[in-house]
Design an enzyme around this catalytic site. Structure first.
Site, mmCIF file in Angstrom:
data_model
loop_
_atom_site.group_PDB
_atom_site.id
_atom_site.type_symbol
_atom_site.label_atom_id
_atom_site.label_comp_id
_atom_site.label_asym_id
_atom_site.label_seq_id
_atom_site.Cartn_x
_atom_site.Cartn_y
_atom_site.Cartn_z
ATOM 1 N N CYS A 100 -68.715 8.997 25.553
ATOM 2 C CA CYS A 100 -68.994 9.377 26.942
ATOM 3 C C CYS A 100 -67.655 9.508 27.664
ATOM 4 O O CYS A 100 -66.833 8.598 27.635
ATOM 5 C CB CYS A 100 -69.850 8.297 27.596
ATOM 6 S SG CYS A 100 -69.997 8.479 29.377
ATOM 7 N N CYS A 104 -68.935 13.160 34.456
ATOM 8 C CA CYS A 104 -70.017 14.090 34.825
ATOM 9 C C CYS A 104 -70.904 13.523 35.941
ATOM 10 O O CYS A 104 -71.490 14.284 36.716
ATOM 11 C CB CYS A 104 -70.896 14.396 33.629
ATOM 12 S SG CYS A 104 -70.046 14.369 32.058
ATOM 13 N N THR A 191 -71.558 4.129 35.010
ATOM 14 C CA THR A 191 -70.645 4.793 34.076
ATOM 15 C C THR A 191 -69.292 5.049 34.737
ATOM 16 O O THR A 191 -69.211 5.731 35.758
ATOM 17 C CB THR A 191 -71.267 6.128 33.622
ATOM 18 O OG1 THR A 191 -72.506 5.857 32.992
ATOM 19 C CG2 THR A 191 -70.359 6.857 32.646
ATOM 20 N N GLU A 257 -69.475 1.042 30.999
ATOM 21 C CA GLU A 257 -70.539 0.786 31.978
ATOM 22 C C GLU A 257 -70.194 -0.490 32.733
ATOM 23 O O GLU A 257 -69.702 -1.449 32.141
ATOM 24 C CB GLU A 257 -71.910 0.631 31.306
ATOM 25 C CG GLU A 257 -72.273 1.748 30.330
ATOM 26 C CD GLU A 257 -72.441 3.114 30.947
ATOM 27 O OE1 GLU A 257 -72.861 3.200 32.120
ATOM 28 O OE2 GLU A 257 -72.154 4.106 30.254
ATOM 29 N N HIS A 292 -78.015 15.717 36.026
ATOM 30 C CA HIS A 292 -77.500 14.831 34.981
ATOM 31 C C HIS A 292 -78.321 14.952 33.695
ATOM 32 O O HIS A 292 -77.791 14.739 32.597
ATOM 33 C CB HIS A 292 -77.418 13.389 35.471
ATOM 34 C CG HIS A 292 -76.344 12.631 34.742
ATOM 35 N ND1 HIS A 292 -75.063 13.122 34.575
ATOM 36 C CD2 HIS A 292 -76.362 11.443 34.085
ATOM 37 C CE1 HIS A 292 -74.347 12.274 33.859
ATOM 38 N NE2 HIS A 292 -75.112 11.253 33.543
ATOM 39 N N TYR A 296 -76.862 16.135 29.742
ATOM 40 C CA TYR A 296 -77.116 15.557 28.418
ATOM 41 C C TYR A 296 -77.352 16.624 27.360
ATOM 42 O O TYR A 296 -77.304 16.336 26.168
ATOM 43 C CB TYR A 296 -78.304 14.584 28.491
ATOM 44 C CG TYR A 296 -77.882 13.191 28.942
ATOM 45 C CD1 TYR A 296 -76.904 13.018 29.908
ATOM 46 C CD2 TYR A 296 -78.456 12.047 28.393
ATOM 47 C CE1 TYR A 296 -76.508 11.766 30.317
ATOM 48 C CE2 TYR A 296 -78.072 10.780 28.796
ATOM 49 C CZ TYR A 296 -77.088 10.651 29.754
ATOM 50 O OH TYR A 296 -76.693 9.402 30.145
ATOM 51 N N CYS A 299 -73.141 16.876 26.505
ATOM 52 C CA CYS A 299 -72.390 15.804 25.837
ATOM 53 C C CYS A 299 -73.085 15.298 24.579
ATOM 54 O O CYS A 299 -72.438 15.013 23.579
ATOM 55 C CB CYS A 299 -72.120 14.649 26.800
ATOM 56 S SG CYS A 299 -73.540 13.598 27.180
ATOM 57 N N GLU A 447 -77.792 4.693 25.067
ATOM 58 C CA GLU A 447 -77.335 5.489 26.205
ATOM 59 C C GLU A 447 -78.173 6.761 26.320
ATOM 60 O O GLU A 447 -78.516 7.206 27.406
ATOM 61 C CB GLU A 447 -75.845 5.815 26.051
ATOM 62 C CG GLU A 447 -75.096 5.931 27.358
ATOM 63 C CD GLU A 447 -75.324 7.240 28.064
ATOM 64 O OE1 GLU A 447 -75.195 7.278 29.297
ATOM 65 O OE2 GLU A 447 -75.644 8.242 27.393
#
Ligand code: SF4
Ligand code: FE
Length: 489
Positions: A100, A104, A191, A257, A292, A296, A299, A447
């Site tokens: 990660c 973003c 994050t 995190e 978001h 996904y 990424c 995640e």
């Protein structure tokens, strides 16, 4: 100011005065801390790519506010093409870092708050949007990293914010002053907070009139008075403190995190973008989630590409790359990541222009994308572990591998095909271990399940966004229940 380089970004972090705790201690030099540094390297990659000539178009863009060149991660989406480029950039960064890269969330939050504040002002005559534009121009001008802060700790999940036994379970306004507001609460699973200059706070769910103090959005420097950061553990994190790099797997990059505590934090009015307009909290939440969940589709396939590469390498090292079942499993893995990416691209091309002028990803398709992400990475990890073999979880440590007495046995007995060094085979095993179990995002699996909203959150949105009347009409019509005029006699 021009786009920051990766080095300038890292140096800029040193100027922050974070109140950060990890393993029971206050961390002073967190930039060089071996547990934290891989996560900084991952964010730094978002700065580095903007300076690579062949990636310029993907990693940077023209600011909708100033016309200046800005990093894509600090930008507003001006078209569906921008949305597509965002997802492609995320895939590339997932491939480069295998983890990660954290930036973003802020980009997605910026776009959601931009469009929501515009519509709030239209309805209420407030001035949130102008304030937000000024703050965003500051962020873009300094190429800052922004952390999007949405997920509240939530307490009793069966109770609304104002009905909690402890009223701080959701971030809320505790004082309204002539110069600003004071907020209190905590945001969980945040994050990249430690690697960000600013955090953009948003409500976490739909609010009602009685919860209006919880309908709050604002920007806070990560080192503001009253902000306390507690670093989240990751599986195998203390491997990063050991000598050597083999046991860490992905030795250079990682996710992060943080439990972010906001203990009576003062926010001046020019940084407040929602304060009590409870009827707009759902718009902000759904638009952010739409962005978001689109992310996904970038990424996660990018990280999946690395896992597929690692599984295929293990097949080579084990001498079975042509085995029919291995090829079939690799084909299945590729099908899974391309399906994820296809969803990310689909919700981007189907994006639409908001009244504020930026573009929103298609919310239904973005939720479908994320729903697949809650499942496919588990299958990808299962197949990678299947192909790699049980040594993924039993391989001896680097210290034993380097040991003067037992090292030679590991060298001899953990060898696969003759022309591949045992060390390469061990490195690939630990890479799969780290990507599958922890340390990267922080874990590719969990995640993927809970990041950007747990599976049920998407199912609710899929139900809300689907036109069921249309589907019933289609069926009634074809069943001959509703009369239709368009059938040729
Ligand atoms: Fe970006 Fe993916 Fe990390 Fe979210 S999980 S911040 S989309 S890299
Ligand atoms: Fe995430």
């Amino acid at each position: 100011m021009a786009l920051k380089t990766a080095k300038e970004y890292v140096e800029s972090l040193r100027r922050l005065k974070l109140d950060l705790y990890m393993f029971g201690e206050k961390v002073e030099n967190w930039v060089d801390n071996p547990v934290i540094r891989p996560s900084i390297n991952a964010v730094a990659m978002t700065y580095k790519v903007a300076h690579e000539p062949e990636l310029e178009e993907l990693a940077s863009t023209e600011s909708m506010l100033t016309g200046e060149k800005v990093n894509r991660f600090a930008s507003l989406f001006k078209s569906t093409d921008d949305l597509v480029k965002k997802v492609k950039l995320q895939r590339l960064l997932g491939q480069r870092t295998g983890s990660c890269f954290q930036r973003c969330v802020g980009m997605d939050a910026v776009n959601a708050v931009f469009s929501t504040t515009y519509e709030m002002d239209q309805k209420y005559g407030t001035e949130y949007h102008q304030r937000f534009r000024a703050w965003l121009a500051y962020v873009q001008g300094n190429d800052l990293c922004v952390q999007g802060a949405m997920t509240d700790v939530k307490g009793d999940r069966g109770l609304s914010p104002s009905k909690q036994v402890d009223l701080d379970m959701f971030v809320h306004v505790v004082e309204r002053r002539s110069d600003g507001i004071v907020i209190r609460g905590a945001k969980a699973n945040q994050t990249g907070t430690v690697n960000s200059h600013e955090m953009l706070v948003m409500p976490t769910l739909r609010m009602t009139e009685e919860d209006k103090d919880y309908a709050v959005s604002c920007a806070i420097p990560t080192d503001a008075e009253g902000v306390h950061l507690i670093y989240g553990r990751q599986s195998c994190d203390t491997r990063k403190l050991e000598e050597g790099d083999i046991d860490v797997g992905n030795y250079a990059f990682g996710g992060q995190e943080v439990l972010t505590v906001l203990d009576n934090v003062f926010v001046p009015w020019d940084r407040v973008f929602m304060c009590g307009e409870h009827d707009f909290s759902v718009m902000m939440v759904e638009r952010f989630a739409g962005y978001h969940r689109q992310s996904y589709g970038g990424c996660k396939p990018g990280i999946g590409d690395v896992i597929i590469g690692a599984a295929a390498a293990m097949a080579d090292y084990n001498g079975v790359p042509r085995a029919a079942h291995i090829r079939d499993k690799i084909a299945e893995m590729n099908h899974l990541v391309e399906t994820l990416h296809a969803c990310g691209l689909a919700c981007s091309t189907e994006g639409w222009k908001t009244s504020a002028g930026n573009y929103q990803s298609d919310i239904l398709l973005a939720n479908v994308c994320k729903q697949n992400v809650t499942r496919f990475p588990y299958e990808l990890c299962r197949l990678a572990e299947d192909i790699a073999g049980g040594a993924v979880v039993t391989v001896p440590s680097e210290k034993d591998f380097r040991h003067p007495v037992v090292g030679k046995y590991i060298e001899k007995y953990l060898k696969g095909v003759a022309d591949v060094p045992t060390e390469d085979r061990i490195r690939m095993l630990t890479l799969i271990h780290c990507m599958s179990f922890g340390l990267t995002a922080p874990s590719y699996r969990t995640e993927s399940l809970h990041g950007a909203g747990s599976p049920q959150a998407q199912r609710i949105m899929i139900e809300r966004q689907t036109d069921m009347d249309l589907k019933k009409r289609l069926a009634r019509s074809l069943a001959g229940i509703d009369k239709r005029e368009d059938v040729l006699a």
